[in-house]
Design a protein around this motif. Structure first.
Motif, PDB file in Angstrom:
ATOM      1  N   UNK D 254      47.160   9.027  67.545  1.00  0.00           N
ATOM      2  CA  UNK D 254      47.160   7.790  66.778  1.00  0.00           C
ATOM      3  C   UNK D 254      48.228   7.876  65.702  1.00  0.00           C
ATOM      4  N   UNK D 255      49.063   6.857  65.643  1.00  0.00           N
ATOM      5  CA  UNK D 255      50.116   6.846  64.638  1.00  0.00           C
ATOM      6  C   UNK D 255      50.040   5.562  63.827  1.00  0.00           C
ATOM      7  N   UNK D 256      49.829   5.711  62.536  1.00  0.00           N
ATOM      8  CA  UNK D 256      49.958   4.572  61.620  1.00  0.00           C
ATOM      9  C   UNK D 256      51.442   4.477  61.283  1.00  0.00           C
ATOM     10  N   UNK D 257      52.097   3.461  61.813  1.00  0.00           N
ATOM     11  CA  UNK D 257      53.548   3.327  61.651  1.00  0.00           C
ATOM     12  C   UNK D 257      53.886   2.593  60.362  1.00  0.00           C
ATOM     13  N   UNK D 258      55.178   2.555  60.037  1.00  0.00           N
ATOM     14  CA  UNK D 258      55.592   1.957  58.761  1.00  0.00           C
ATOM     15  C   UNK D 258      55.607   0.435  58.779  1.00  0.00           C
ATOM     16  N   UNK D 259      55.597  -0.150  59.947  1.00  0.00           N
ATOM     17  CA  UNK D 259      55.424  -1.593  60.061  1.00  0.00           C
ATOM     18  C   UNK D 259      55.068  -1.918  61.517  1.00  0.00           C
ATOM     19  N   UNK D 260      54.830  -3.169  61.803  1.00  0.00           N
ATOM     20  CA  UNK D 260      54.400  -3.549  63.137  1.00  0.00           C
ATOM     21  C   UNK D 260      55.509  -3.373  64.160  1.00  0.00           C
ATOM     22  N   UNK D 261      56.740  -3.557  63.700  1.00  0.00           N
ATOM     23  CA  UNK D 261      57.875  -3.454  64.611  1.00  0.00           C
ATOM     24  C   UNK D 261      57.984  -2.023  65.107  1.00  0.00           C
ATOM     25  N   UNK D 262      57.820  -1.102  64.189  1.00  0.00           N
ATOM     26  CA  UNK D 262      57.842   0.299  64.559  1.00  0.00           C
ATOM     27  C   UNK D 262      56.683   0.613  65.499  1.00  0.00           C
ATOM     28  N   UNK D 263      55.519   0.095  65.182  1.00  0.00           N
ATOM     29  CA  UNK D 263      54.328   0.395  65.990  1.00  0.00           C
ATOM     30  C   UNK D 263      54.546   0.001  67.443  1.00  0.00           C
ATOM     31  N   UNK D 264      55.014  -1.205  67.671  1.00  0.00           N
ATOM     32  CA  UNK D 264      55.137  -1.666  69.057  1.00  0.00           C
ATOM     33  C   UNK D 264      56.281  -0.937  69.756  1.00  0.00           C
ATOM     34  N   UNK D 265      57.342  -0.633  69.043  1.00  0.00           N
ATOM     35  CA  UNK D 265      58.447   0.070  69.695  1.00  0.00           C
ATOM     36  C   UNK D 265      58.091   1.526  69.990  1.00  0.00           C
ATOM     37  N   UNK D 266      57.273   2.129  69.147  1.00  0.00           N
ATOM     38  CA  UNK D 266      56.760   3.474  69.451  1.00  0.00           C
ATOM     39  C   UNK D 266      55.902   3.449  70.701  1.00  0.00           C
ATOM     40  N   UNK D 267      55.052   2.452  70.765  1.00  0.00           N
ATOM     41  CA  UNK D 267      54.186   2.346  71.935  1.00  0.00           C
ATOM     42  C   UNK D 267      55.041   2.203  73.196  1.00  0.00           C
ATOM     43  N   UNK D 268      56.124   1.447  73.096  1.00  0.00           N
ATOM     44  CA  UNK D 268      57.001   1.283  74.247  1.00  0.00           C
ATOM     45  C   UNK D 268      57.724   2.582  74.583  1.00  0.00           C
ATOM     46  N   UNK D 269      58.125   3.312  73.551  1.00  0.00           N
ATOM     47  CA  UNK D 269      58.764   4.607  73.787  1.00  0.00           C
ATOM     48  C   UNK D 269      57.828   5.536  74.548  1.00  0.00           C
ATOM     49  N   UNK D 270      56.593   5.595  74.099  1.00  0.00           N
ATOM     50  CA  UNK D 270      55.613   6.453  74.763  1.00  0.00           C
ATOM     51  C   UNK D 270      55.367   5.983  76.192  1.00  0.00           C
TER      52      UNK D 270
END
Ligand SMILES: Cc1ncc(C[n+]2csc(CCOP(=O)(O)OP(=O)(O)O)c2C)c(N)n1
Ligand SMILES: Cc1ncc(C[n+]2csc(CCOP(=O)(O)OP(=O)(O)O)c2C)c(N)n1
Ligand code: SF4
Ligand code: SF4
Ligand SMILES: [Mg+2]
Ligand SMILES: [Mg+2]
Lengths: 582, 284, 284, 582
Positions: D254-270
């Motif tokens: 679980x990663x609390x990202x620095x903003x929503x944009x980061x969150x969704x792009x991290x999810x896509x990276x994974x």
């Protein structure tokens, strides 16, 4: 060869002056009093890709690019390969065998050609390689019957800021090309090729040619724009470039912000102080602006957002055209608030609607989305600027706001008779209130109360009724007798009008209903036209039929027939005709 | 008693008992008061957060912005009307996280706004998750086994990033904070004060006592506020949290460098007399 | 000749003549080569830009991300499969502007990715507007009378923000750059190299010659790369642009601190055998 | 007092233990084998606002909160003011006159009340003020005929991690309340008030109670979720909190990202590495994710986005409910690509659909949006977890990718027979390709070619047909005889079922069609029900009728009758009944 029109194209490597050459040729045509339509193609890299600029000109209005060329100015061998299909037996090709190492026989051209040593001629007179382009322009002018003087006047205006020497060299180059072509033709090198040149026309005072983006920029200034904040994104960037370059003359402030989110929130900040403001972007940047659209909505702050579409999803194809964001922009942002969504159909409409957008955003205290696409944004159209001096009244400002017993000013006063409440701006004594992104009460202070929430939602929705009353007659060129009625929106207007004209010439009557108001939607007008039409075809630049969806949603009418394109290319009249004839 | 009470305007603070925002709020009111500027000429821009809830507790013109976006709004207000004093209230989450790129980029422009960061090392309004300034290893709702990131150092960043007025103060030292706010608002350019704000609910470890023990005043250290290097060193020290004025430098603010704002603000430039004919020439 | 040529794979570079990206590209290939890692284990994440166009010129697994968002994608890839080497290609616009908050916040997490910033001080792919590193007063398409912002200093920011590997190199010094890339990719944690990249088209003033005159190597200065302070001072100096390794420090990377990644990467953890019964207990 | 159900509410200051007390009472009810539905209200501040927790329980399924209370546990005077309307002559109020300085006569209660010295009793036994809440719970248990043992077991489970001493004190407090109420009743202090208590039921092994968000979190884990990256935003945050707290047991990161944009792009990276991934947010954060949705679309990367709605526009009312983002999520992001949009109707469906989302995202290599709202997300429902051991097959992974002569693997192979092409993941030799946010060719390399563009767009669209074949029977409880058919989506299911039951009890038959599949849309099912219905009313939680719009767009049927609510409050069966009876 068509009646009183010509279709000219220059093609070559991007970064090698194709765009400027095309522009010069276009302006030259326009200053002959001709109507023009220019269309350009280029890839998403800086230099080296294939770049084209084509000019369709005529003494009657021309609406779109044409496929078949009268004259192709091929600046390299690849240009011949790429555009072979666009040549007919009546076309003429200009190329430079010496510079580009072209053996023309290999290309099996269907038409005559002129081997013009552009680079050599330029270099001979001490000009640079790139100036050789003007040799090609001079030759083109001669062959299509254009006035060298006028070409020279355009060359002067374009290169004046580079100094007289540059202008002179370019003039020389043009002349060399003009004469080379004359001599070649006289010498019979073009065989029986000829072009039925047509007369110069009156060139009206009000006449201009500009791209959709230039029209939007200028129209916004004409509409009272004061603060423009944006972030570059193809194909919207030229609005930023134009406004930045003309900040001074336009009397505005332009801010290139660090991202789209900043740009739109800056524009909202400025709007809060009472100045007319705007931002611009393409679909990807628009995505990041969607939350702030709702801030304009909930706090009733005027805001104009210009969005120029390109193919997606995501980065898609940056330098190509599409109409795939329609439903996105109509519904973007959480929850609901009234908005205008406009999609001008040509540069004239782009100018007018950009002006109107500034006005209506202020009048209705909310959001206007001005939707374009690469095709409209970067194509050049003939237009008339009848009025260049404008005076705007201001809407909805309370000159003497008075705070009540709460110490605040009821900026969001609930008044069932009057959806639009009067604003105050910082600096006005007695006007204190909160511009809130939360739901709020009449003073703008945050509320979670059921009744106040309903009242404020209803207040905002009441504006929609007034907004609907602004809907003008949509562009409709048709009649009850038409065999087909095309329905489209935005830039598709041009190719449809071109198709309409060509079909009419062949005795087939079709009508065109082009929508520029997408929200609020002209329900009655559209329903009426559909009901009175024999056969309706929806033409739009996307895969899933978003305009058709919107029409169904708004009118309850399902339209089965459609013609869609989603490969980044614009519609062509020729293909539309093929489609309906099949 | 059986009738719902109408709220008094402005609303009364809804912060928790012991919240550091009370002190900051008091200091803001004093700090603005000392400016001697008419109430209506001070605009406050609030980010979303416990800090931003202050929007309803003040009586100035206010703009309650979206989460993380208060700075661009403030810059836009100043570009629209440079005659206003613009005070920005943000939390550490909104300023350094969601809005991080606005912080680092608008700072460089020297927009003439005063930025107060209510730095409680948490996303408090959303019930206490990790924020960019949360110390490594801290357990929060979003980092129940301890945060992995090392914390963001806003003062050191500002010192490295062209900010012209950089300060840090402690929420509970109201006289010092309010004087600093006045000074910042009188500064012509981007002025930031990172405020150490206790949040007893979600950050009980960093209590008032903790701060009293860990804070040291720059004044007591003989710090000179004209050196970026000295400012940076004070910001980076690990032993204590220095408070006071880290750095100050006079330079022209953003709007002072915009040609069309030399004569008057945009709000004063009428739109009753627009002439685009000179612009039209190039389209001939 | 009259038939359209099929492209060769991978595509040939489309950069302008003299573009600094050629040198960087060469250095990247050499730098990766020296790692001795199988091709398929190196993933390159590209931001959008002239630099990012390199996505089509390499033969590794690639992810061409959205503008400004390459870093979160890279962090996600590493969280998904820590056995991969992740190399991120960004422009100054995407990294410090649009994606600024990812830069300052993911850096603090020490995600084990190597970040190359092709810093040409411009938004070049969109035809040359101002970027965060554009020097004050520069005329660009979006700032025709000169930019107002002072430039972002990525090295100084990184030195102030917990980055563990901080370097700057010059695009044209391929041997040095490629060695630095290898070193960065071998580093366990967040490694950044800000690369001075000439863009002759939109930034002709900062030509190769200009750089040669203005660059100085840290090695020649006897710089010690174990001091943040020394790194910061070198980053802040106004006379020259120092190149080399500013700072390096060993510390655990992000994934090394995540409990569920101790044994193996997520990609290796099967989903053929999920048991939620222990999770269900608290809902009884 | 209703048949075999009770409706209990605790109300007081937020931050004073209302939520925990409500949860304890709810679990106690559930462990009696009763079905429960809990609903909570709280303001967007941390402490001091008004907070309520209500439990509707019964031996038959209960679907929603009820307006009229059987028992109100008023923790302060304000609670009496706020909820006076919810009392009937059969209600009972528990209050604490001594602690809250209440003169009960002033309130003109319509019902009996019990003055329970909660704080005093707690303090007498050495417990804290807050533990006084358990006195109130004990009294409530007695009065509604609940088992003190079961209450104590719940208290134990909830407080165990705080140590035995705390558990003991709370047990004592509960007992004191239980006995105080028994004595008061025995002493006739409640007059003729009585509650027809009902029997304990069997408590099935599989029975759980959880909120919509907990169900989504658990369902996602059950569906094979591995990487969760998010940014907190009410009312979605509890998914982040739950998953972060259970990272270890769930075997996820679980990663609390620095903003929503980061969150969704991290999810896509994974996702690119092959692991199942997800992000979560509310409308405001979703706005920032919209560009990346298209990245999932164009590069065919599996991604699940959970979006829990609250009223907008912009920040709106963070802790209240709404269904105003429907059309936004259906169309969000530039241009077009297929997507699933699911809106579960209760926690059981939320669990199942979250599980399914993980599966379908992988199977169709694309986007699934799971739509909820504050009402579903934070209300607690009874559900059955029949299966707790799950095994998932993987979809679409090529175990032995082979690159062709280009050196790349044709990840996006065009195959007219097979819309879904096989993936390779980094680390696989021979699988090299580009995951591109630009339009791309079969290997993922960027293209701007017309034919390839069309092929890839068509390839992606072909998935839609397969996706449509997945559409299951939508929840429909109705028959041809129904006087009215309600159509709704998502969480509105509960109140409608509650209304249906109450109407049926009065001999009025109504049907409920609740949609959980919004994209692709169950066109045939909806058309059929509409055509067979006597009268259709669309019920939805927004102002402009977005579900109605979508129905019209998809089916061409305009539905005129509707019942809408947009004040942040959920639907109530009672009000729905009033609406149709008027
Ligand atoms: C786009 C968006 N994402 C998330 C949120 C939810 N949210 C509101 S305030 C906040 C963080 C508050 O933290 P901070 O800025 O430090 O303020 P504090 O409450 O600590 O004063 C968040 C995540 C939101 N409102 N909008
Ligand atoms: C959301 C979004 N906004 C804007 C753009 C347009 N855009 C593409 S690349 C770019 C900037 C490129 O600058 P940089 O990152 O420095 O890369 P360079 O081209 O200089 O290598 C911009 C603004 C985009 N693609 N997406
Ligand atoms: S949660 Fe913390 S920051 Fe928010 S009001 Fe309470 S004490 Fe203050
Ligand atoms: S524009 Fe500049 S950065 Fe882009 S390819 Fe050309 S030289 Fe390189
Ligand atoms: Mg905070
Ligand atoms: Mg750049």
């Amino acid at each position: 060869m068509s009646m009183n029109t010509f279709n000219w194209k220059v093609a070559g490597l991007s970064g090698e002056g194709i765009m400027v050459s095309g522009l010069i040729f276009s302006k030259t045509s326009s200053r002959h009093g001709f109507y023009i339509f220019d269309y350009t193609e280029y890839p998403s890299i800086i230099t080296g890709g294939h770049n084209t600029y084509q000019v369709h000109a005529g003494i009657e209005p021309v609406y779109a690019q044409k496929e078949k060329l009268d004259l192709l100015l091929a600046m390299n061998a690849n240009a011949l390969v790429e555009h072979l299909d666009e040549l007919t037996s009546n076309s003429l090709v200009i190329f430079d065998s010496s510079d580009d190492k072209i053996n023309i026989a290999e290309f099996n051209l269907p038409c005559k050609s002129l081997d013009l040593p552009m680079v050599k001629l330029a270099k001979e007179m001490g000009a640079t390689r790139l100036m050789g382009n003007n040799v090609g322009l001079g030759a083109s002018a001669y062959l299509l019957g254009l006035d060298l003087e006028i070409l020279n006047s355009v060359i002067h205006d374009i290169f004046a800021r580079k100094g007289q020497e540059v202008v002179d060299l370019n003039h020389k180059a043009a002349k060399a090309g003009y004469e080379f072509a004359r001599n070649a033709k006289a010498a019979g090198q073009l065989g029986n090729w000829d072009f039925a040149a047509f007369e110069k026309q009156e060139y009206p005072e009000s006449r201009v040619t500009f791209t959709g983006n230039e029209a939007v920029a200028l129209g916004s200034v004409a509409g009272g724009l004061k603060l423009f904040a944006a972030y570059p994104m193809t194909p919207s960037s030229s609005v930023l470039h134009y406004l930045a370059a003309h900040e001074d003359k336009a009397g505005i402030v332009v801010k290139h912000a660090e991202d789209e989110i900043s740009a739109i929130n800056m524009a909202l900040g400025a709007s809060f102080t009472g100045v007319r403001s705007m931002t611009s972007t393409s679909g990807g940047g628009f995505a990041y602006m969607t939350e702030a659209l709702g801030l304009s909505g909930v706090s009733e702050l005027p805001l104009v957002v210009f969005e120029s579409m390109r193919p997606g999803p995501a980065l898609g194809m940056p330098t190509w055209t599409a109409q795939g964001d329609l439903q996105f922009v109509v519904t973007a942002s959480q929850d609901e608030f009234p908005r205008f969504v406009f999609a001008p159909g040509d540069a004239q409409e782009a100018f007018e609607m950009a002006k109107l957008s500034q006005e209506l955003a202020e009048k209705y205290q909310g959001l206007v989305i001005l939707l374009s696409d690469k095709y409209l944004s970067e194509s050049r159209y003939t237009a008339e600027l009848a009025v260049t001096k404008l005076s705007h009244e201001r809407h909805g400002f309370n000159q003497n706001p008075v705070s009540d017993e709460t110490g605040f000013y009821p900026r969001y006063k609930i008044d069932k008779e009057n959806a639009i409440s009067m604003r105050s701006v910082p600096g006005q004594q007695g006007g204190e209130h909160i511009n809130n992104s939360y739901e709020h009460d009449e003073y703008g202070l945050a509320t979670e109360e059921s009744q106040m929430r309903i009242s404020q939602m209803d207040k905002r929705k009441r504006k929609l009724k007034l907004m609907k009353s602004e809907i003008p007659q949509q562009f409709y060129s048709g009649s009850l007798e038409d065999e087909i009625t095309f329905i489209s929106f935005g830039s598709t207007k041009g190719p449809l009008l071109e198709a309409q004209r060509q079909l009419a010439a062949n005795g087939k009557k079709v009508g065109v209903l082009n929508l520029t108001w997408l929200s609020p939607f002209p329900i009655e007008q559209v329903s009426k036209v559909i009901k009175e039409s024999k056969r309706v075809v929806v033409v739009e630049g996307n895969q899933c039929g978003q305009l058709a969806n919107l029409i169904t949603q708004e009118t309850g009418i399902k339209l089965e027939e459609n013609y869609r394109r989603y490969d980044g290319r614009p519609f062509y009249a020729e293909e539309i005709i093929k489609f309906i004839n099949k | 008693m059986s009738v719902k009470a109408k709220p008094a305007y402005p609303f009364k603070p809804t912060w928790c008992t012991g919240c550091g925002n009370f002190g900051i709020w008091g200091a803001i009111k004093m700090g603005i008061g000392a400016l001697g500027v008419p109430k209506e000429n001070v605009v406050m821009v609030y980010d979303v957060g416990c800090s931003g809830n202050m929007a309803d507790f003040n009586d100035h013109y206010g703009f309650h912005a979206l989460h993380g976006r208060a700075l661009p709004v403030a810059a836009g207000i100043k570009l629209g009307n440079q005659d206003l004093k613009v005070l920005v209230i943000m939390g550490d989450g909104g300023c350094y996280g969601e809005g991080g790129t606005h912080f680092i980029n608008l700072m460089r422009g020297n927009h003439d706004v005063t930025l107060l960061i209510h730095n409680n090392n948490r996303y408090s309004l959303t019930t206490g998750q990790m924020s960019p300034t949360t110390r490594k290893g801290t357990k929060t709702k979003s980092t129940p086994v301890g945060s992995i990131e090392e914390p963001f150092n806003p003062i050191a960043i500002a010192a490295s990033n062209n900010a012209g007025f950089i300060a840090r103060e402690f929420a509970a030292d109201i006289p010092k904070l309010s004087a600093r706010i006045t000074e910042a608002m009188n500064y012509d350019g981007f002025a930031m004060i990172d405020i150490l704000q206790p949040c007893p609910v979600y950050n009980p470890a960093m209590s008032y006592e903790w701060y009293r023990e860990n804070v040291i005043s720059l004044e007591s250290e003989g710090h000179q506020s004209n050196s970026r290097e000295a400012a940076w060193k004070q910001a980076m020290r690990a032993d204590k949290l220095a408070t006071g004025l880290f750095y100050k430098e006079d330079k022209p603010s953003y709007h002072a460098q915009v040609k069309n704002l030399q004569q008057s603000s945009l709000t004063k430039q009428p739109i009753s007399d627009i002439d685009i004919s000179s612009l039209a020439v190039e389209f001939k």
